[in-house]
Motif scaffolding. Structure first.
Motif: not given
Length: 284
Positions: A203-228
């Motif tokens: 679904q991410g590929v259809q909306i933000i593209g195959a190259l950018l899926v990690m920006s919603l599937l990884i980056t927010p969680a990686a940021a959150a894990s820095r805080l707690s």
């Protein structure tokens, strides 16, 4: 004087009245809801992706979703269905063959390389490079009713399955040896979770593209894990950060007519940098 001119330039660039007008359009509202749902999916799956060190698997599933979508274009069938099939098959293979961390990267690399080669072949035979480029960078403004339904169904499936497997999956992710000794079905959980990641990536590929899926599937969680280190807190922050990036990226892109994916990834990265700095200072 310089400050007022700068403010005027920013106001002209981000015309908020124009943004408000665009937000009243049906296609924009559909895109906004689709991105919000995708942010929810990514925020929920992300902490487990990070905990299980599956960032490369997310990238692989997204690339193989591209291959499935390219095959669907060539066959003249639904691109969304083709993308889902490609991502789910790839994710299932990753989960089944790459259950052990030491062999996961090599399995993903082998399958992804082969799949990308097929994707390039399918696009070459199809002959329209513009459509192929859209699969790499996304087409959020053309989500439409059917695309929104597909994202909504995926969100329901992902949330329902995660509600069932969350506790054993968390156990298996944090302490795999003890989980194995306790009889937790490690391979089954690995395959099921990988399929969920594949659905989200498709679904991410259809909306933000195959190259950018990690920006919603990884980056927010990686940021959150820095805080707690608390899994519940990380989950909540991950969803919050993903929603800010997804919804904020679309809203900010409307008036200046910038690519949505650029702003989504920029906001995600900015959140990660801020959380990383806060995390470092918190440990000092």
């Amino acid at each position: 004087m310089t400050t007022s001119l700068l403010a005027a330039d920013i106001g002209n660039f981000w015309n908020f009245s124009q943004t408000g007008d665009l937000l009243s359009r049906t296609f924009v509202q559909q895109s906004l809801l689709a991105l919000a749902l995708l942010g929810l999916i990514g925020g929920v799956l992300g902490p487990m992706v990070v905990a299980r060190q599956m960032s490369f698997a997310v990238h692989g599933a997204a690339e193989l979703s591209f291959t499935g979508a390219a095959a669907a274009l060539l066959a003249g069938v639904s691109v969304n269905v083709g993308g889902v099939i490609g991502a789910v098959v790839a994710a299932a293979v990753f989960g089944f063959l790459g259950n052990r961390a030491r062999e996961r990267d090599s399995v993903i690399g082998v399958v992804m390389a082969f799949g990308l080669g097929l994707g390039v072949l399918f696009l070459s035979l199809y002959g329209r490079t513009g459509t192929g480029f859209a699969l790499l960078t996304g087409q959020v403004v053309s989500v439409g009713g059917s695309g929104l339904v597909a994202v909504a169904v995926t969100a329901v499936v992902v949330l329902a399955v995660m509600a069932i497997i969350y506790r054993p999956l968390l156990f298996a992710s944090l302490d795999p040896r003890v989980a194995t000794a306790s009889g937790v079905p490690m391979r089954t959980l690995s395959v099921v979770f990988a399929i969920l990641v594949g659905l989200a990536a498709a679904q991410g590929v259809q909306i933000i593209g195959a190259l950018l899926v990690m920006s919603l599937l990884i980056t927010p969680a990686a940021a959150a894990s820095r805080l707690s280190a608390n899994p519940t807190v990380v989950l909540g922050l991950s969803v919050l950060f993903a929603e800010i990036a997804a919804v904020g990226g679309l809203i900010l892109s409307l008036a200046p007519e910038l690519p949505v994916s650029v702003l989504v990834t920029t906001i995600s990265f900015a959140i990660y940098l801020v959380c990383r700095v806060i995390g470092i200072r918190g440990r000092e």
